[in-house]
Design a protein around this motif. Structure first.
Motif, PDB file in Angstrom:
ATOM      1  N   UNK A   8       0.812  -1.210   0.000  1.00 36.37           N
ATOM      2  CA  UNK A   8       0.000   0.000   0.000  1.00 36.37           C
ATOM      3  C   UNK A   8       0.849   1.265   0.000  1.00 36.37           C
ATOM      4  N   UNK A   9       0.215   2.371  -0.393  1.00 37.92           N
ATOM      5  CA  UNK A   9       0.812   3.696  -0.230  1.00 37.92           C
ATOM      6  C   UNK A   9      -0.296   4.728  -0.244  1.00 37.92           C
ATOM      7  N   UNK A  10       0.061   5.957   0.144  1.00 38.11           N
ATOM      8  CA  UNK A  10      -0.841   7.098   0.039  1.00 38.11           C
ATOM      9  C   UNK A  10      -0.247   8.116  -0.927  1.00 38.11           C
ATOM     10  N   UNK A  11      -1.110   8.713  -1.750  1.00 39.65           N
ATOM     11  CA  UNK A  11      -0.766   9.907  -2.515  1.00 39.65           C
ATOM     12  C   UNK A  11      -1.370  11.085  -1.751  1.00 39.65           C
ATOM     13  N   UNK A  12      -0.524  11.895  -1.140  1.00 38.94           N
ATOM     14  CA  UNK A  12      -0.971  13.010  -0.311  1.00 38.94           C
ATOM     15  C   UNK A  12      -0.648  14.316  -1.034  1.00 38.94           C
ATOM     16  N   UNK A  26       4.168  12.742  -1.316  1.00 39.03           N
ATOM     17  CA  UNK A  26       3.543  14.029  -1.021  1.00 39.03           C
ATOM     18  C   UNK A  26       3.758  14.979  -2.198  1.00 39.03           C
ATOM     19  N   UNK A  27       2.663  15.466  -2.753  1.00 41.44           N
ATOM     20  CA  UNK A  27       2.724  16.358  -3.909  1.00 41.44           C
ATOM     21  C   UNK A  27       2.320  17.774  -3.560  1.00 41.44           C
ATOM     22  N   UNK A  28       2.439  18.645  -4.565  1.00 38.67           N
ATOM     23  CA  UNK A  28       2.189  20.070  -4.378  1.00 38.67           C
ATOM     24  C   UNK A  28       1.088  20.571  -5.289  1.00 38.67           C
ATOM     25  N   UNK A  29       0.700  21.805  -5.077  1.00 40.82           N
ATOM     26  CA  UNK A  29      -0.413  22.410  -5.809  1.00 40.82           C
ATOM     27  C   UNK A  29      -0.050  22.698  -7.265  1.00 40.82           C
ATOM     28  N   UNK A  30      -1.010  22.561  -8.151  1.00 40.54           N
ATOM     29  CA  UNK A  30      -0.847  22.869  -9.578  1.00 40.54           C
ATOM     30  C   UNK A  30      -2.158  23.447 -10.119  1.00 40.54           C
ATOM     31  N   UNK A  31      -2.106  24.387 -11.035  1.00 39.89           N
ATOM     32  CA  UNK A  31      -3.323  24.934 -11.638  1.00 39.89           C
ATOM     33  C   UNK A  31      -3.785  24.085 -12.821  1.00 39.89           C
ATOM     34  N   UNK A  32      -4.431  22.957 -12.532  1.00 39.08           N
ATOM     35  CA  UNK A  32      -4.793  21.990 -13.565  1.00 39.08           C
ATOM     36  C   UNK A  32      -6.243  21.554 -13.375  1.00 39.08           C
ATOM     37  N   UNK A  33      -6.941  21.268 -14.477  1.00 40.52           N
ATOM     38  CA  UNK A  33      -8.289  20.719 -14.413  1.00 40.52           C
ATOM     39  C   UNK A  33      -9.267  21.648 -13.732  1.00 40.52           C
ATOM     40  N   UNK A  34     -10.179  21.067 -12.928  1.00 45.92           N
ATOM     41  CA  UNK A  34     -11.192  21.869 -12.249  1.00 45.92           C
ATOM     42  C   UNK A  34     -10.553  22.890 -11.316  1.00 45.92           C
ATOM     43  N   UNK A  35      -9.394  22.544 -10.778  1.00 43.46           N
ATOM     44  CA  UNK A  35      -8.708  23.457  -9.861  1.00 43.46           C
ATOM     45  C   UNK A  35      -8.349  24.775 -10.524  1.00 43.46           C
ATOM     46  N   UNK A  36      -8.223  24.780 -11.836  1.00 46.12           N
ATOM     47  CA  UNK A  36      -7.852  26.015 -12.541  1.00 46.12           C
ATOM     48  C   UNK A  36      -8.895  27.105 -12.336  1.00 46.12           C
ATOM     49  N   UNK A  37     -10.153  26.717 -12.203  1.00 45.26           N
ATOM     50  CA  UNK A  37     -11.226  27.708 -12.084  1.00 45.26           C
ATOM     51  C   UNK A  37     -11.802  27.804 -10.680  1.00 45.26           C
TER      52      UNK A  37
END
Length: 388
Positions: A156-160, A189-200
């Protein structure tokens, strides 16, 4: 950590987005998925997976979406086909099937049978966990499912995902995972990106933060780790903008693994703007799962002069572009010939790949994830240095 160590290796793996549909409505969704989003016949993906052959196929098949477990029988059949072709399979899920009300202490958690069979067929299972998923599925419910899978011996793992190194949500959730699973389950652990629904929807994120205390502390946009530009030249902002000098050499490991999109189109990277938009830029299109086999796609991935140059130098160097133009944007509009295939160019290519391989999984997480959390990918790994 083993999976991430393969990330810079061309054609070592293939990503398959087997549906764009998702029953969750996370405001940060990098794909903009909805319950009625596009979905194409499973036979497209089965046909392509059927062309994997031992010794020549990918080493890893990563099933994503949308929500891949909305098609559990397809996910299971793809995992079985991958195994016949000598590959292992990973499934990344948003955990929509976790109970909305966390089970009481000692109460067994129920996983729908078809989903359970798909997870069993895969070699590795990863759960997405962030402040916006937690608005849809309670953290304790996700933990309950993962506890049950871990007790059965599942890898197992988590994508956080958070807004950056200072995000208090990341401190909160990573500490909770470590306590709950005793450092046996790794996290990317990832970071913020302006992609997809998050863009708006980025402007609405601070309101969510106010309602969730430490669970979403800053405005921003989020996507899965490893889909944005790398850090390493100058500094990287929370929106992924790389600063540095014009024409900076910054190799792109994202141009290594073919990605099968929702409609079967195969691209050379998993950047959501590449996967979603048509037509795909010519230098990033590798074929179609309905007509091409893995051998053909692999050869195009390995042999393309443009892709080899992107993996070695990066788009800014190739275009002679200033960083403010945008790393991935520069790649998508690239219209320059790759360097000539000289012995010197081949030598540089090998050296760049060697440096990335030497960094291993932690090196990849440090470059594309969210420092200082890169060490969390090694939790539970037998080679982890216990004094870190």
């Amino acid at each position: 950590m083993d999976i991430l160590a393969l990330r810079p290796v061309p054609a070592a793996a293939v990503l398959m987005a087997i549906t764009r549909r998702c029953p969750l409505r996370c405001r940060h969704c990098s794909t903009g998925s909805l319950p009625a989003s596009e979905e194409h016949p499973g036979e497209i993906f089965r046909r392509f997976a059927g062309t994997f052959a031992p010794g020549d196929g990918p080493r890893l098949v990563m099933l994503t979406g949308g929500e891949p477990l909305l098609r559990p029988r397809l996910a299971r059949s793809l995992a079985e086909a991958a195994a016949r072709g000598g590959a292992r399979t990973m499934i990344l899920s948003g955990m929509f099937f976790a109970p909305r009300v966390p089970p009481a202490a000692g109460e067994a958690v129920r996983i729908p049978p078809a989903i359970e069979e798909a997870i069993d067929a895969a070699d590795h299972f990863s759960a997405s966990l962030d402040a916006f998923h937690e608005e849809e599925v309670p953290r304790e419910s996700v933990f309950a499912v993962m506890r049950a899978l871990l007790a059965r011996g599942k890898d197992l793992s988590f994508h956080v995902t958070g807004t950056g190194p200072g995000d208090p949500y990341l401190r909160d959730v990573t500490s909770a995972v470590r306590r709950e699973f005793g450092d046996r389950v790794p996290m990317l652990v990832g970071r913020v990106r302006p992609v997809g629904r998050a863009r708006t929807t980025a402007s609405s994120f601070p309101a969510a933060a106010a309602g969730n205390a430490s669970r979403a502390a800053a405005a921003g946009t989020v996507t899965a780790p490893g889909t944005g530009p790398p850090a390493g030249t100058g500094t990287t902002t929370t929106t992924g903008a790389v600063t540095g000098t014009a024409g900076s050499a910054l190799p792109c490991a994202m141009a290594a693994w073919p990605a099968v999109g929702f409609d079967g189109t195969i691209t050379a990277c998993c950047n959501q703007d590449v996967v979603d938009h048509r037509p795909v830029p010519g230098h990033l299109r590798l074929g179609h799962a309905g007509t091409d086999d893995w051998g053909t796609v692999r050869e195009r991935c390995l042999g393309s002069g443009a892709l080899r140059a992107l993996r070695t130098y990066g788009p800014l160097w190739l275009a002679g572009a200033p960083p403010e133009r945008g790393y991935c944007e520069t790649c998508r509009t690239l219209d320059v010939p790759p360097p000539a295939p000289t012995p010197a160019a081949a030598f540089v290519e090998r050296q760049v790949l060697g440096l990335q391989l030497a960094g291993g999984g932690r090196g990849f997480a440090r470059r594309y994830g969210c420092p200082p959390y890169d060490d969390l990918v090694s939790l539970g790994h037998p080679e982890r240095e216990h004094d870190l």
